[in-house]
Scaffold this active site. Sequence first.
Site, short mmCIF file in Angstrom:
data_model
loop_
_atom_site.label_atom_id
_atom_site.label_comp_id
_atom_site.label_asym_id
_atom_site.label_seq_id
_atom_site.Cartn_x
_atom_site.Cartn_y
_atom_site.Cartn_z
N ASP A 137 0.56 -1.05 0.09
CA ASP A 137 -0.12 0.20 -0.40
C ASP A 137 0.76 1.58 0.38
O ASP A 137 2.32 1.39 0.31
CB ASP A 137 -0.71 -0.15 1.01
CG ASP A 137 -1.83 1.79 1.84
OD1 ASP A 137 -2.38 1.31 0.40
OD2 ASP A 137 -1.86 1.44 2.86
N LEU A 138 0.52 2.03 -0.43
CA LEU A 138 1.27 3.79 -0.30
C LEU A 138 0.88 4.37 1.15
O LEU A 138 1.90 3.84 1.88
CB LEU A 138 1.08 4.66 -1.11
CG LEU A 138 1.05 4.26 -2.40
CD1 LEU A 138 0.83 4.94 -3.74
CD2 LEU A 138 2.78 4.28 -1.92
N ASP A 139 -0.04 5.32 1.42
CA ASP A 139 -0.45 5.94 2.54
C ASP A 139 -0.01 5.39 3.64
O ASP A 139 -1.32 4.09 3.64
CB ASP A 139 -1.58 6.71 2.76
CG ASP A 139 -1.89 7.68 1.53
OD1 ASP A 139 -1.31 8.35 0.81
OD2 ASP A 139 -2.15 7.64 0.10
N THR A 177 -3.33 0.69 -4.14
CA THR A 177 -3.70 1.92 -3.18
C THR A 177 -5.49 2.47 -3.10
O THR A 177 -5.25 2.14 -4.58
CB THR A 177 -2.67 3.21 -3.73
OG1 THR A 177 -2.58 4.31 -3.05
CG2 THR A 177 -2.72 3.55 -4.77
N ASP A 190 -1.93 -0.69 5.83
CA ASP A 190 -1.97 -0.45 7.44
C ASP A 190 -3.54 -0.13 7.34
O ASP A 190 -4.31 0.38 8.26
CB ASP A 190 -1.29 1.41 7.21
CG ASP A 190 -1.79 1.85 6.73
OD1 ASP A 190 -2.32 3.29 7.08
OD2 ASP A 190 -2.25 1.84 5.04
#
Length: 271
Positions: A14-16, A48, A219
């Site tokens: 994932d990114l953020d 994402t 997350d």
Amino acid sequence: MKNTHSNIKVIVSDLDGTLLNSNHQITPETKAVFHQLYQNGYTIIIATGRHHIDAQAIIKGLDIPLYLVTSNGARIHSPNQELLFAYDIKSEIVASVFQLDIDPTITTVLFKEEVWLTSKTNKKINSFQRDLSYPPEVVDFSTLRDYSAIKLFFTHDSHEVLQDLKDQILETHSDYLCHAFSLPFCLEFMDKSVDKSVAIGRILHKEGFTFENTIAFGDGFNDEKMLDAVAKGLIMQNAPDTLKNKLKHLEVIASNNDNAVADYIAQNILR
């Protein structure tokens, strides 16, 4: 290399809140580790909730070819940026959601191909973009003719307000829409067929791998099925406790501000 990682050929992140630090940036340490992964022949997938134009501006910082899954699986782009898969929510479904009595304090966003349409300016959401390569446009949604969208998005400072909205929408639209909380203050709806794990499965099939060859980092609740599907799913320390409790069988690593993804890969995959 540990036995549990010897079969890993695919890295998903994932990114953020995961690969990016709290300033929504890729650190030099992360970039170096992902260059090593690429040089060692690993297939790399970024998955994402962000729109592909927004995400592409960020992953340029990694400076390697990789697969990009965006809008929680509604778009898949190949390492050479070719569009491989696209699925939108039908216009009439979104229009019927807008006919509900939505709390006016909620910011509503329609993510379309080239622009995102929003009910109001929201500095908190705008702060996620370092360069406005994908600009917001404030509109009166009642004037739209075409409501089709990659993703329908709502944000509010109160998670409880968004929970109520989720229940309200799913009461009449559960046959058409799936939802995800990418963050406690971000509620997202996609077409029922869309999920990060489904999109990743498409890429794995194309590359001749399975989920048993895959490790993933995430997350958010939009990462839940992805984390549970792979051979090794890793949850960030900064993830909501409710997600950690739901996936108690998975390992929790350090936070996104500690280069946790890069450190884990360096110590367990590249070692």
